[in-house]
Design a protein around this motif. Structure first.
Motif, PDB file in Angstrom:
ATOM      1  N   MET A   1       0.821  -1.189   0.000  1.00 52.58           N
ATOM      2  CA  MET A   1       0.000   0.000   0.000  1.00 52.58           C
ATOM      3  C   MET A   1       0.865   1.254   0.000  1.00 52.58           C
ATOM      4  SD  MET A   1      -2.674   0.699   2.913  1.00 52.58           S
ATOM      5  CE  MET A   1      -1.279   1.335   3.831  1.00 52.58           C
ATOM      6  N   HIS A   2       1.965   1.188   0.746  1.00 51.52           N
ATOM      7  CA  HIS A   2       2.876   2.325   0.791  1.00 51.52           C
ATOM      8  C   HIS A   2       3.460   2.586  -0.596  1.00 51.52           C
ATOM      9  CE1 HIS A   2       3.835   2.463   5.368  1.00 51.52           C
ATOM     10  NE2 HIS A   2       2.608   2.076   5.158  1.00 51.52           N
ATOM     11  N   ILE A   3       3.902   1.498  -1.222  1.00 49.58           N
ATOM     12  CA  ILE A   3       4.553   1.639  -2.517  1.00 49.58           C
ATOM     13  C   ILE A   3       3.590   2.224  -3.531  1.00 49.58           C
ATOM     14  CG2 ILE A   3       5.527   0.303  -4.408  1.00 49.58           C
ATOM     15  CD1 ILE A   3       6.682  -1.575  -2.214  1.00 49.58           C
ATOM     16  N   ASP A   4       2.364   1.719  -3.487  1.00 44.64           N
ATOM     17  CA  ASP A   4       1.335   2.196  -4.387  1.00 44.64           C
ATOM     18  C   ASP A   4       1.124   3.700  -4.200  1.00 44.64           C
ATOM     19  OD1 ASP A   4      -0.217   0.771  -6.288  1.00 44.64           O
ATOM     20  OD2 ASP A   4      -1.998   1.532  -5.204  1.00 44.64           O
ATOM     21  N   ALA A   5       1.026   4.118  -2.934  1.00 42.22           N
ATOM     22  CA  ALA A   5       0.771   5.533  -2.642  1.00 42.22           C
ATOM     23  C   ALA A   5       1.971   6.394  -3.013  1.00 42.22           C
ATOM     24  CB  ALA A   5       0.435   5.700  -1.161  1.00 42.22           C
ATOM     25  N   VAL A   6       3.178   5.905  -2.718  1.00 37.41           N
ATOM     26  CA  VAL A   6       4.370   6.686  -3.017  1.00 37.41           C
ATOM     27  C   VAL A   6       4.506   6.921  -4.525  1.00 37.41           C
ATOM     28  CG1 VAL A   6       6.895   6.544  -3.050  1.00 37.41           C
ATOM     29  CG2 VAL A   6       5.669   6.198  -0.922  1.00 37.41           C
ATOM     30  N   SER A   7       4.055   5.925  -5.314  1.00 41.26           N
ATOM     31  CA  SER A   7       4.158   6.109  -6.762  1.00 41.26           C
ATOM     32  C   SER A   7       3.152   7.158  -7.236  1.00 41.26           C
ATOM     33  CB  SER A   7       3.974   4.777  -7.491  1.00 41.26           C
ATOM     34  OG  SER A   7       2.657   4.334  -7.311  1.00 41.26           O
ATOM     35  N   LYS A   8       2.065   7.359  -6.474  1.00 46.99           N
ATOM     36  CA  LYS A   8       1.124   8.432  -6.825  1.00 46.99           C
ATOM     37  C   LYS A   8       1.634   9.780  -6.302  1.00 46.99           C
ATOM     38  CE  LYS A   8      -2.970   5.430  -6.660  1.00 46.99           C
ATOM     39  NZ  LYS A   8      -3.908   4.846  -5.682  1.00 46.99           N
TER      40      LYS A   8
ATOM     41  N   PRO B   1       4.836  10.955  -3.691  1.00 49.09           N
ATOM     42  CA  PRO B   1       5.905  10.539  -2.775  1.00 49.09           C
ATOM     43  C   PRO B   1       5.690  11.034  -1.356  1.00 49.09           C
ATOM     44  CG  PRO B   1       6.844  11.318  -4.831  1.00 49.09           C
ATOM     45  CD  PRO B   1       5.370  11.578  -4.905  1.00 49.09           C
ATOM     46  N   SER B   2       5.126  12.249  -1.222  1.00 47.03           N
ATOM     47  CA  SER B   2       4.981  12.802   0.125  1.00 47.03           C
ATOM     48  C   SER B   2       4.015  11.984   0.966  1.00 47.03           C
ATOM     49  CB  SER B   2       4.513  14.250   0.045  1.00 47.03           C
ATOM     50  OG  SER B   2       3.168  14.275  -0.376  1.00 47.03           O
ATOM     51  N   SER B   3       3.276  11.040   0.330  1.00 45.21           N
ATOM     52  CA  SER B   3       2.314  10.280   1.122  1.00 45.21           C
ATOM     53  C   SER B   3       2.988   9.431   2.187  1.00 45.21           C
ATOM     54  CB  SER B   3       1.434   9.418   0.209  1.00 45.21           C
ATOM     55  OG  SER B   3       2.227   8.561  -0.563  1.00 45.21           O
ATOM     56  N   TYR B   4       4.196   8.939   1.924  1.00 46.71           N
ATOM     57  CA  TYR B   4       4.899   8.200   2.970  1.00 46.71           C
ATOM     58  C   TYR B   4       6.358   8.643   3.129  1.00 46.71           C
ATOM     59  CZ  TYR B   4       0.833   5.232   3.443  1.00 46.71           C
ATOM     60  OH  TYR B   4      -0.437   4.782   3.683  1.00 46.71           O
ATOM     61  N   GLU B   5       6.598   9.913   2.845  1.00 47.44           N
ATOM     62  CA  GLU B   5       7.942  10.455   3.048  1.00 47.44           C
ATOM     63  C   GLU B   5       7.826  11.824   3.699  1.00 47.44           C
ATOM     64  OE1 GLU B   5       9.732  10.452  -0.830  1.00 47.44           O
ATOM     65  OE2 GLU B   5      10.085   8.287  -0.806  1.00 47.44           O
TER      66      GLU B   5
ATOM     67  N   SER C   1       9.003  -7.680  -2.060  1.00 50.00           N
ATOM     68  CA  SER C   1       8.739  -8.781  -1.152  1.00 50.00           C
ATOM     69  C   SER C   1       7.273  -9.124  -1.252  1.00 50.00           C
ATOM     70  CB  SER C   1       9.061  -8.377   0.282  1.00 50.00           C
ATOM     71  OG  SER C   1       7.975  -7.636   0.800  1.00 50.00           O
ATOM     72  N   GLU C   2       6.882 -10.165  -0.527  1.00 51.30           N
ATOM     73  CA  GLU C   2       5.488 -10.605  -0.594  1.00 51.30           C
ATOM     74  C   GLU C   2       4.526  -9.518  -0.120  1.00 51.30           C
ATOM     75  OE1 GLU C   2       5.631 -13.975   1.950  1.00 51.30           O
ATOM     76  OE2 GLU C   2       6.332 -12.801   3.642  1.00 51.30           O
ATOM     77  N   VAL C   3       5.021  -8.574   0.705  1.00 53.71           N
ATOM     78  CA  VAL C   3       4.102  -7.525   1.146  1.00 53.71           C
ATOM     79  C   VAL C   3       4.060  -6.341   0.181  1.00 53.71           C
ATOM     80  CG1 VAL C   3       4.162  -8.095   3.618  1.00 53.71           C
ATOM     81  CG2 VAL C   3       5.825  -6.492   2.721  1.00 53.71           C
ATOM     82  N   SER C   4       4.818  -6.413  -0.919  1.00 56.77           N
ATOM     83  CA  SER C   4       4.951  -5.203  -1.713  1.00 56.77           C
ATOM     84  C   SER C   4       4.029  -5.099  -2.927  1.00 56.77           C
ATOM     85  CB  SER C   4       6.398  -5.030  -2.158  1.00 56.77           C
ATOM     86  OG  SER C   4       6.777  -6.077  -2.980  1.00 56.77           O
TER      87      SER C   4
END
Lengths: 530, 530
Positions: free
Chosen positions: B302-309, B311-315, B331-334
């Motif tokens: 979920m983080h990766i998905d949001a960061v690709s939309k 970046p400030s969403s999880y940074e 990884s399996e969670v990604s």
């Protein structure tokens, strides 16, 4: 009355999102047990909706009785445009069957609009519905207000409306999250204070360490009235990690007098942190507050001098209070006392200034130089000391062994076979065995060869096996250190072997394991006779 | 006008008191240069009175021109019953010849009485005299009020009298020290505020990390009006370390807008921190805020998905702003987007909702369930994907191998020999080799067998080898995961293998390593041709 703070550990969920962290189902079970023994209130153990391994884990945990902790499953609010009952994630979360669930929802208007792209009202409904659904299904519900602090900076009124939506749904807890770890202590203090005042629901806090302030921010939230602290015991977590509970628990309990874990468990903190690191196969940072190896290590001459007069002069708490040790660095004398403490139980007569004590100190240095480490393998150290001081009568001698490895496999054939020759009291015994790998085959051959002489070994089995490469830059020619743990159902012991050859290193640790068992059996017989 | 915060680095003095840290004179020079390039205001470089190596260092630094920083020497107030002029430590400190000196004195009544054992008044005179002496000799004087916060908790009035004594002596700075690292953020905030109000001298702060709150405490002091922050760039220091400046500088400068270093140096922060770690021969903790390898590494799907939309969403800050990089972990969670990001460079056509993307996501999960982990072994992942999507033409086939292990060793004989049969384009090649362990022997046999076909492999060597036991409770029958790192002098790559048999696991990682090199060579040739 003592104020109580609920400690909520997320090592198995948020912690598993840390780089390099990966838990097997068996690791997860061990960690649950370890955290429960420490006495945390909640163990968030996974996200059953996103991860099949977590689903398997929760299935296997049903019916397990924990002493202190509530097992908690983590998941999201329902998706937009789906009823709660029909949401796949919600159903997975329910089917995990845990007494408590943590549901995260968006508290930042920016995230609602830009990431999940629903209307602000729909987001409130998603929160309210989902919380209410789990309450109706008898769960304790913890609402994680994701990005709450950033959300409040962007639109404080809306951020608080998301908390109110969770309260309306009947949430038992509302947890304010510093998801990106970018908040400042004063900001966390002020906003948490406001949430505690405004909402009739107990407040928790969930901080990330991207600014290096997760511990302080968590403590500031508690100072402002929060009564649940989320984090991970040794700080694992996405990016820079989550709030490190092993620093938060003693600060609140020992210094503020607020109960986080049962009083008698505080001295287990260091051992618990180290066990968790061990299960996770990571090295605990030496400088980790309270529990690190260097946390009470004194190096500056003036510091050492002052600490010897009054330990509190350079220690903020007693190392004993958290089960850690004071260490005086770079001192020959401290080395010797440590060895003496270890050896005196079986050599009561050994004196600190004796020739033998000096010889053992040198021996330890030499072995450490060769890559041995006895901190986790004290049985091997006892054998080494006994052999060096002439207090060990060998039970057997390994004459030779040969291992043959053939690959690729055909028709389910095992890959390795081992042949071993041992001598016991002048009598030679050969045996051979196959295994799923060279060390496995060798272990089986050993047992076969010794069985006729020492049937007590049948009760021994190995419970742990670890391999550490010591000079990784040497690649395939590097030395490896093998640690094994054994049990006979009554006692447990650990042994170590070092070699450039992993089969030899394993064999050394295995021989130590067998010798130690036989030695302890002889001692027990002597004691029974006396 | 922009508020300015003076950054004071003590890596070379307090930092050198950290366990395992030791600097040569040459290391110290390099570190001074590195810190000056970053633009800190003060570099505390040693204690000439207590350490002959530091005396030598200061001698060699005379006349060196620094661009931003003032070189500072550290020492104590005069001893009791000696005049300042006759105190040996004071004379050494003066002879260091630095533009600034830091003098520490006791601010805690308990320490005055129990550790240095002088009267409370005498301690004030020692502070006043010593500061005045260095002022008279033209030095900028920084007074470090040791144990100030603990002292204030014990006797606040006296603690403040020690600050006043330094002010009377003419100190340019008064620095409040949390020497034992046990203070809470609110306490630091309140007492610093009081000191700023009471004293007509600029205030600094010096925190230790024993409670994991040194960064937050330093920032709280600045919020309360302190204008100098002491610490060490990557947190080195006695016990748990000093306040980590690499976390404090960007927090104050990027988020509060208070200038700590020249604006154009901020993007050098990560490189500077890593260089300092390199000179000090330590590994920078991956999760270190702002500058660690994992500081902007995203793993949860979920983080990766949001960061690709967004970046400030999880940074909390842009990784570029401190010269660090965003990393997307696999990884399996990604989830699917990560796989896509990884695979698209060599399969530009792959779409997120395609059958292939789904197949690869399932494949990754399956492999992880079998114990594979590709986070640190992306070359193996590329090979796996290529093979599964039919975009890989094998370079060779391993027909079989046999390893023979014989122990104990006699007359320096090596323990292992390996025989291998490979087939290249229908041509079979056998080879045999010996090694210091089965994997070493196998590696050598592989190279021999392939040498005639692929001479480019001669340039390849392995630089790292790691072994992780996956189900330790299975003991000798456990699965192991082997990770190896290879280089050909230009590129570096990492591969992975999993098996219950460590020789097989190593062999799988080794075959991947070789295949990857050959694949990249072919690609390079094709590119050159186009």
């Amino acid at each position: 009355m003592t104020r109580e703070i609920q400690v909520y550990d997320s090592t198995l969920r948020d912690g598993a999102q840390g780089e390099g962290i990966s838990f097997s189902v068996e690791d997860k079970r061990k960690i649950v047990k370890t955290l429960d023994d420490l006495g945390v209130a909640y163990i968030e153990a996974g996200n059953p909706g996103s991860n099949p391994k977590d689903m398997e884990f929760f299935g296997g945990m049903n019916g397990l009785k924990l002493e202190h902790a509530k097992l908690t499953a983590f998941g999201s609010t329902r998706r937009r445009g789906v009823s709660v009952e029909d949401d796949q994630g919600v159903r997975s979360l329910l089917s995990a069957g845990t007494p408590a669930v943590a549901i995260f929802g968006k508290s930042s208007d920016v995230h609602v609009k830009e990431i999940i792209k629903v209307s602000l009202e729909e987001n409130l409904a998603m929160i309210r519905d989902t919380v209410a659904f789990f309450k109706k299904n008898g769960r304790e519900v913890i609402f994680d207000a994701e990005h709450f602090f950033d959300g409040a900076a962007s639109d404080e009124e809306y951020a608080f409306r998301t908390l109110e939506a969770a309260a309306e749904g009947g949430a038992d807890w509302i947890v304010l999250c510093d998801t990106n770890g970018g908040s400042f202590p004063l900001q966390v203090f002020q906003l948490t204070g406001k949430a505690v005042q405004k909402l009739g629901v107990p407040i928790g806090v969930h901080c990330h360490d991207d600014s290096g302030m997760a511990v302080a921010n968590s403590i500031m939230a508690v100072e402002a009235g929060a009564s649940q602290v989320q984090g991970t015991l040794i700080g694992f977590g996405e990016r820079c990690g989550n709030a490190n509970l092993s620093a938060i628990i003693p600060a609140l309990q020992l210094k503020r007098g607020w109960r986080c874990v049962p009083g008698d468990r505080m001295t287990e903190l260091t051992a618990t942190a180290r066990l968790l690191a061990e299960i996770s196969n990571v090295t605990l940072p030496p400088g980790m507050p309270y529990v690190g190896r260097s946390a009470f290590a004194h190096k500056g001459g003036m510091h050492i001098d002052a600490v010897s007069k009054a330990p509190s002069s350079y220690e903020h708490v007693e190392p004993d209070s958290v089960g850690n040790d004071r260490r005086i660095l770079m001192s020959e004398v401290s080395g010797r006392s440590t060895i003496l403490n270890k050896v005196q139980p079986y050599f009561p007569g050994l004196k600190k200034d004796s020739k033998e004590a000096g010889m053992l100190a040198d021996l330890l240095k030499e072995m450490e130089h060769r890559g041995y480490q006895y901190e986790g393998a004290e049985s091997s150290f006892e054998l080494l000391v006994r052999k060096r001081l002439g207090r060990f009568k060998p039970f057997f001698r390994v004459e030779k062994f040969t291992v043959i490895e053939e690959l690729p496999l055909e028709n389910g054939r095992v890959s390795s076979s081992a042949l071993i020759a041992i001598v016991v009291d002048g009598e030679k015994k050969l045996s051979a065995a196959e295994g799923n790998g060279p060390v496995h085959a060798l272990d089986k051959a050993f047992r076969l060869a010794l069985d006729g002489f020492y049937p007590a070994l049948r009760r021994v089995h190995l419970t742990d096996y670890k391999v550490r490469v010591l000079d990784p830059q040497e690649a395939m020619a590097a030395r490896v250190r093998v640690l094994i743990e054994s049990t006979d159902g009554h006692m447990c012991w650990s042994t170590v072997g070092v070699s450039t050859d992993i089969i030899e290193a394993s064999c050394l640790a295995l021989v130590d394991s067998i010798e130690y068992k036989l030695l302890k059996d002889v001692e027990a017989r002597i004691k029974a006779f006396i």
